[in-house]
Design a protein around this motif. Structure first.
Motif, mmCIF file in Angstrom:
data_model
loop_
_atom_site.group_PDB
_atom_site.id
_atom_site.type_symbol
_atom_site.label_atom_id
_atom_site.label_comp_id
_atom_site.label_asym_id
_atom_site.label_seq_id
_atom_site.Cartn_x
_atom_site.Cartn_y
_atom_site.Cartn_z
ATOM 1 N N ARG A 188 0.834 -1.192 0.000
ATOM 2 C CA ARG A 188 0.000 0.000 0.000
ATOM 3 C C ARG A 188 0.876 1.251 0.000
ATOM 4 N NH1 ARG A 188 -1.593 2.939 4.223
ATOM 5 N NH2 ARG A 188 -0.687 1.392 5.612
ATOM 6 N N ILE A 189 1.974 1.179 0.736
ATOM 7 C CA ILE A 189 2.822 2.366 0.892
ATOM 8 C C ILE A 189 3.642 2.613 -0.377
ATOM 9 C CG2 ILE A 189 4.645 3.416 2.307
ATOM 10 C CD1 ILE A 189 3.661 1.727 4.645
ATOM 11 N N GLU A 577 -13.886 -2.370 -2.900
ATOM 12 C CA GLU A 577 -13.193 -1.568 -3.882
ATOM 13 C C GLU A 577 -12.208 -0.599 -3.200
ATOM 14 O OE1 GLU A 577 -12.908 -1.692 -6.993
ATOM 15 O OE2 GLU A 577 -12.057 0.282 -7.468
ATOM 16 N N GLN A 579 -10.488 -1.084 -0.554
ATOM 17 C CA GLN A 579 -9.260 -1.801 -0.196
ATOM 18 C C GLN A 579 -8.329 -1.869 -1.405
ATOM 19 O OE1 GLN A 579 -11.533 -5.190 1.834
ATOM 20 N NE2 GLN A 579 -9.529 -5.419 2.801
ATOM 21 N N LEU A 580 -8.904 -2.199 -2.569
ATOM 22 C CA LEU A 580 -8.085 -2.309 -3.777
ATOM 23 C C LEU A 580 -7.491 -0.962 -4.163
ATOM 24 C CD1 LEU A 580 -10.227 -4.732 -5.960
ATOM 25 C CD2 LEU A 580 -8.400 -5.247 -4.334
ATOM 26 N N ARG A 581 -8.316 0.085 -4.022
ATOM 27 C CA ARG A 581 -7.851 1.429 -4.371
ATOM 28 C C ARG A 581 -6.636 1.798 -3.499
ATOM 29 N NH1 ARG A 581 -10.864 4.930 -7.399
ATOM 30 N NH2 ARG A 581 -12.724 3.641 -7.054
ATOM 31 N N GLU A 582 -6.732 1.499 -2.218
ATOM 32 C CA GLU A 582 -5.607 1.790 -1.320
ATOM 33 C C GLU A 582 -4.348 1.029 -1.712
ATOM 34 O OE1 GLU A 582 -7.012 3.125 3.039
ATOM 35 O OE2 GLU A 582 -7.109 0.969 2.687
ATOM 36 N N LEU A 583 -4.556 -0.137 -2.311
ATOM 37 C CA LEU A 583 -3.401 -0.957 -2.696
ATOM 38 C C LEU A 583 -2.921 -0.642 -4.118
ATOM 39 C CD1 LEU A 583 -4.560 -4.369 -1.205
ATOM 40 C CD2 LEU A 583 -2.891 -2.770 -0.249
ATOM 41 N N HIS A 584 -3.577 0.335 -4.756
ATOM 42 C CA HIS A 584 -3.183 0.768 -6.106
ATOM 43 C C HIS A 584 -3.303 -0.352 -7.132
ATOM 44 C CE1 HIS A 584 -1.428 3.910 -3.643
ATOM 45 N NE2 HIS A 584 -0.688 2.994 -3.047
ATOM 46 N N ILE A 585 -4.257 -1.224 -6.941
ATOM 47 C CA ILE A 585 -4.451 -2.265 -7.960
ATOM 48 C C ILE A 585 -5.906 -2.294 -8.382
ATOM 49 C CG2 ILE A 585 -2.563 -3.763 -7.192
ATOM 50 C CD1 ILE A 585 -4.657 -5.502 -5.784
#
Lengths: 588, 588
Positions: A188-189, A577, A579-585
Motif C-alpha cells: 500500500r505504501i 473496492e 481496499q483495492l484502491r488503497e493498494l493501487h491495484i
C-alpha cells in the motif's frame, strides 16, 4: 453463564475416584434411555465418561436431561460410582465407573450436526471441510493433530538440544520466482511494488549462516501458488535447518538422529542407524524412482549387456543410443490373461511408454510375442539375469534412460498394489538417496533447471564439467525417503560468490537478473561466508506418514481444497473496492 | 573446498585442553602483529579464541596468515597451550589458553565491512539494516536472538507441559478487516478474489475451541497493514493461546505461570504470584494509563471532592459535567523556573491539554497563578489530599475524564524521565489491568468500537446495559503490563451466537455483513460452543523488554523500516507484468 469448571477431564476418572464428588464439562456424545434412567456419554478431547440421570437420585437433573441432544455442551456435578456388574465397558479407560448426576447445567445447545461425530464416516470430504469445526471433533482428526503437536515438540526439543537456534525469517519477502509461482502481496505504501510469500526460507537461512548463527532451524510455513495436485496445499509447513562448518555426513547424521527420536516418540520403534544410502543412479536403475519404496522387492534390472550384440532392432537401437533396456519380474503372474496384459500395457503407455514387452516364464523357456526376434541365448539370459521362475511374468521396457526407468518404476508400484505386496503392518522403510544430478533437462522449455535449487553445490570434482558436460555434474544433494515418499531433502550450498555466479549463468540467468533477484545473497557471500548446508522436512507429509493417513489434509487443521478454497470460511473472497484502491491495484 | 570440521567451538577450550591437537573454524575477529608473531582472535557464535602464528612453530601457516583480514573465514589446526604468564585475558572464558597454529586454510575471503563487528556501534540504523548479515554478527544481536530462541522454547515447553496443543492456523485466510487494514493476496485461480494475511488467529482459535481442542497455543506470525509507528512492524509474532471450560482466573493463572518461568529462565529472578491487579478505572485514575509503569511512584489523585462547591469556574464546570480534576506531585520540583514550567505547559498542550495548572508548595502554602481564585480551605485541601511537601511542585489538570487522565499520565512519564526515577537496575514491574470498558467511542467516525475486539464477552451483569448505557458495559478483558508496556491481552469470549449477533449490531455491523464476514464463526457457535477465552502475548515486545532493548527491531533477525522496506533485499519490489496478468490484477 455461571458454571463450575471441571474437576476432572472426561478421560480421567478411574475406580480410585469412586465416591468422589466431581464436575465434568463436555459434549453430549451418545444417549440411551433405559428403564426410566438416562445414560449419556460425555466427551472431551481426553476421553468419554458415562453419566447417569436417575429420578430417585436427582429428579431435577433427570428432568432437565430429557432435553439433551447430541453435541449439547454441558456441565454436570455428580458422584463417581462403580458401574453395576456386567455393565463395565472395557474399551474405555473410564469404563469401570460412571457418574450419578445431581446437577446439570446446559452450557450451550447444538443444532443437529450434518454428520455423526465418529471415527468412521462415510460422507463427502467437501461436507467435512465446510463443517470443519465438527469434523475436527472426530477422534481420528483429534489424534492426528495431537500427534502433529507431539512431533513438532519433539523436533524442537531435539534441535534445541543439538544447539540449533530457532530464528524467525520474514513472511513478507522479495519475489524471486524460480520453478513455482510466488504468492504476491501488494504494498500500500509503495505503489506498484509487491512482497512475496516465501516458497522456502532458503535465502534467509543462508544469510543466517553468513551471520554466524551456525545451526539454525525453524518450523515454518511456506507457500507455492501452483496448480494443486491431489496432495498439495498452497501453504505447507517445513522443518527447516541449516548448518555451518560441516560436511554432508554431519547434516545426514543430525537428520538421522531426529528420525530415530521421532520413530521412538511416535511409533515406539527403534530405528537402526546409519540408514541405507542409495545413489540416484542406483535408485533409478533398481526401483525406477528417486524416492523408492523398499517395503517390497520387485527390483528392476538393466539388461543392456544381454543385448550388446542383439539383432533385434528395437534393443539394438537403444544399446547404440545409450538408452536403456530394463526388466522386472512379476512373481507368479505368468497366468495373467491377455486382457490383464493389455490393461498393463495401457497403464505403461499412459505413463509414457511406447509399449510394454511381456514374457511368460514357462518350464521350457519364455513365451512372448517378441520371443521370435531373440536368440535362445538372449532368452535364456533374460531369465537368468532376472532370476525369473516358472510361472512368473517378465516385463521389459526400453527407451531413453531416465524416462524409461521412471515408467518401469511406476509399473513396479502398480504391480505392488495389484499383488498387495505392502502389508498394513509392514515395517516402515527409511533411506537416503544421494548424488543427484545438479541439473535436469526440461524438454518443454529446452533448458536445464536446477534439480534441487540454484544454491546447491556441485560435487567438488565435477566443477570442471560445468564447462563441458553439465548433464553429468553431480550435486552434493540428498533426499530422505520414507515408504516411497520424499519426506525431506537438502544439500551442501555454494558459499563462493564466483561459483554461484557461474551456476546462475549456466541456468541462463543474466548478470543483471541475478543481481536484481539474488544480489543481496551473492553480495553477502563476499563478506565471509562459511561452508554450509542444510535440509528441510516436508512436515505435513512426515506427519501424514506417521499417522498412517493417505492425504495431508487429514493432518492439517484447516486445509484448502484442490482449487485453494477454504470451504469453511469461503476464502478467498471478494474485497471492498476501497481496499483495492488503497493498494493501487484493480482487477482485470 | 576440503577442510577439517572443527573439533571445538571458539568458546570451548579451557586449561584442561592444554596439549590437545584441535581444529577451529570461524571468522577473523581481531589481529595483532607483535615481534614477528601474529595473534588472531577467531570468532564464532560461541565465543572467541586466540590463535598464534609463530614462524618457528610453523613457517607455512605464519606466512599464509600475513594475508588474513577481518572477517575472513578460516579453519586452523593447532596445539592448545597455556598462555605465557601475564598475557591471560580474564574477560574471555578461553582467556587462559591459546592455540599454536600448524595449519591454516582460508575458507573464504571477506571484503572490508562497512562497519565494525562489535557491540557498541555508532552508525545509522539504515546502514545496519542494509548489511543486516554483518549486523547480525555483532554480539548484542547474537545474544538477543539466542534469548529469543530460549524464550520461545520456554514457552513451548511450558504450554506443552500444561496440556496445550500447538495447532497451526492458516496464513491464507479470509479478509475480515476491522480496525487495522489487511494485507491481501490475489488469487490466481479465482479471478477477483483475495486471501488476507491474519491480523491474529482469533477466529480460528475460537473455532478450535468449538472443535473441542480445549487448550490451544501457537507462536505465530500476524500481519497488519498499518502506517508504521516507531515500534511497529508489518509482520510480528504472537504467543497465542485459548482455553475452554475456564473462567478469567484460570487464564490469568496460566499466563502468570508462564511469566514466572520466563523470569526464572531469562532473568534468573523469582516472580511473586499472584500479580497485582488494577481495574482499568483505577489504573487511569492513579497512573493515567491502561498500561501503567509502576517502577516509580508519582501517583495521580482525583480532586473532584475538594472542589465540590468551588467558586472557581473552571473546576465548577468540570464537577458539574462529570469531568475530572486530577492532581500530581512532582517531588522537589518547587524551584522549577518559569521557563521550565512553560516547557511543561507546552508539553501538556501538545498532549492535548487546554493548559497546565501548577503550584509551588511553600512553607506557608501554595504559590500559584490560580491561587487567588481558590479559598484557603481549598488550597489547604489540595496540599493534604496530594500529601505534598514543602519544595514540591503540584500539577493539576481538568477536563473530560479519560482524556484528561491520559494527559496527566503522559506528564507523569515525562516527569519520571526528567527526574530519572527509573533506575537501570530497577526491578521489573508486572501487573494486570482488568475490567476494561467493552466499547470505546471514536470522535472521528462518531461511533463505538470494540476496545479489545468484537468477540470479547461483556460482564455477565452488564448485558442489560447493552440496550441502555453501552459506554458503561465492562468487558471480561485483561491486559498484562510489564514496565509500562502492554505485553499481552486477552478476554473471555462470547460463545453464544445470539449475544454475538447483538454485539455486531451494537457496532453497526449489519446482519448481511456479519453473515458474510463472520458467518462461519457464528454458525459454528450453533453446534455446541463451550465457554472459552484466551490471551495473546506480543512476543517481539516481550523479548525486547527481557533483552533490555528499546526497539523490537533489535530482537528480530530481519526487520523492516518504518515504511515497510527490507533494506537488505529491497522488498517490496516490482514484479513481472506476466505475474500480474496471471493474478488478474493491474496497477493503477
Amino acid at each position: 453463564m455461571q458454571f463450575k469448571t471441571r474437576t476432572h477431564t472426561c478421560g480421567e476418572l478411574r475406580e480410585s475416584n469412586i465416591g468422589e464428588s466431581v464436575v465434568l464439562n463436555g459434549w453430549v456424545d451418545t444417549r440411551r434411555d433405559l428403564g426410566g434412567l438416562t445414560f449419556i456419554e460425555i466427551r472431551d478431547r481426553y476421553g468419554v465418561t458415562q453419566i447417569v440421570f436417575e429420578p430417585q437420585f436427582n429428579e431435577e437433573a433427570h428432568n432437565l436431561a430429557k432435553d439433551l441432544r447430541s453435541e449439547f455442551v454441558i456441565s454436570v456435578e455428580g458422584i463417581v460410582r462403580k458401574r453395576p456388574e456386567g455393565t463395565e465397558h472395557s474399551v474405555y479407560p473410564t469404563g469401570n465407573i460412571d457418574v450419578m448426576v445431581n446437577k446439570l447445567i446446559v452450557l450451550n445447545e447444538a443444532k443437529t450436526p450434518p454428520f455423526q461425530i465418529k471415527a468412521d464416516l462415510d460422507t463427502s470430504e467437501d461436507l467435512r471441510l465446510k463443517y470443519r469445526f465438527l469434523d475436527l471433533r472426530r477422534p481420528n482428526l483429534q489424534n492426528n493433530l495431537m500427534m502433529r503437536h507431539k512431533l513438532a515438540q519433539t523436533a524442537r526439543q531435539y534441535f534445541d538440544e543439538n544447539s540449533f537456534m530457532e530464528i524467525e525469517t520474514p513472511v513478507l519477502m522479495k519475489s524471486t520466482p524460480e520453478g513455482a509461482r510466488d504468492f504476491l502481496v501488494p504494498s500500500r505504501i509503495h505503489r506498484g511494488k509487491f512482497y512475496a510469500l516465501p516458497q522456502s526460507p532458503q535465502t534467509y537461512k543462508q544469510i543466517l549462516m553468513v551471520s554466524g548463527f551456525d545451526r539454525y532451524f525453524q518450523i515454518v510455513k511456506c507457500f507455492r501458488d501452483e496448480d494443486l495436485r491431489a496432495d498439495r496445499q498452497p501453504e505447507f509447513t517445513q522443518i527447516d535447518l541449516e548448518m555451518s562448518f560441516i560436511d554432508q555426513d554431519d547434516i545426514m547424521g543430525i537428520v538421522e538422529g531426529f528420525m530415530k527420536r521421532a520413530y521412538k516418540e511416535i511409533w515406539k520403534k527403534d530405528l537402526e542407524l546409519p540408514l541405507l544410502r542409495l545413489t540416484y543412479a542406483t535408485a533409478m536403475e533398481k526401483y525406477g524412482s528417486d524416492k523408492p519404496d523398499l517395503r517390497f522387492g520387485l527390483e528392476m534390472k538393466t539388461l543392456n549387456h544381454v543385448f550388446q550384440n542383439t539383432a533385434f532392432k528395437v534393443f539394438q537401437d537403444q544399446v547404440q543410443k545409450k538408452g536403456i533396456i530394463t526388466g522386472m519380474v512379476a512373481p507368479g503372474c505368468g497366468d495373467y490373461t491377455r486382457n490383464q496384459l493389455d490393461g498393463l500395457t495401457d497403464f505403461a503407455k499412459k505413463a509414457g511408454a511406447g509399449g510394454l514387452i511381456w514374457m511368460r516364464v514357462k518350464e521350457d523357456g519364455l513365451e512372448a510375442p517378441i520371443a521370435k526376434f531373440l536368440t535362445p541365448d538372449e532368452l535364456k539370459n533374460i531369465v537368468s539375469e532376472l532370476d525369473a521362475k516358472t510361472g512368473d511374468l517378465v516385463f521389459i521396457l526400453t527407451g531413453p534412460k531416465d524416462k524409461t526407468l521412471s515408467i518401469m518404476g511406476t509399473l513396479r508400484l502398480e504391480m505392488a498394489r495389484r499383488l498387495e505386496l505392502i502389508k498394513k503392518d509392514a515395517p516402515p522403510k527409511l533411506l537416503w538417496v544421494t548424488d543427484f544430478p545438479l541439473f535436469e533437462w526440461d524438454e518443454e522449455t529446452k533448458r536445464y533447471y536446477a534439480m534441487h535449487h540454484m544454491f546447491t553445490s556441485p560435487n567438488h570434482d565435477d566443477i570442471p564439467l560445468l564447462d563441458t558436460d553439465i548433464a553429468s555434474v553431480k550435486a552434493r544433494a540428498y533426499d530422505l525417503v520414507l515408504n516411497g515418499s520424499e519426506v525431506g531433502g537438502g544439500s551442501i550450498r555454494i558459499h563462493d560468490s564466483a561459483l554461484q555466479s557461474k551456476i546462475f549463468k549456466t541456468l541462463g540467468i543474466t548478470d543483471e537478473e541475478a543481481e536484481y533477484r539474488f544480489g543481496f545473497l551473492t553480495n553477502a557471500f563476499k563478506y565471509g561466508a562459511p561452508p554450509h548446508g542444510g535440509f528441510a522436512f516436508g512436515f505435513d507429509r512426515l506427519v501424514m506418514i506417521f499417522a498412517g493417513e493417505n492425504s495431508i489434509r487429514e493432518v492439517m487443521a484447516f486445509p484448502k481444497t484442490a482449487s485453494g478454497i477454504s470451504l469453511m470460511d469461503e476464502a478467498p473472497s471478494t474485497v471492498d473496492e476501497t481496499q483495492l484502491r488503497e493498494l493501487h491495484i484493480k482487477i482485470r
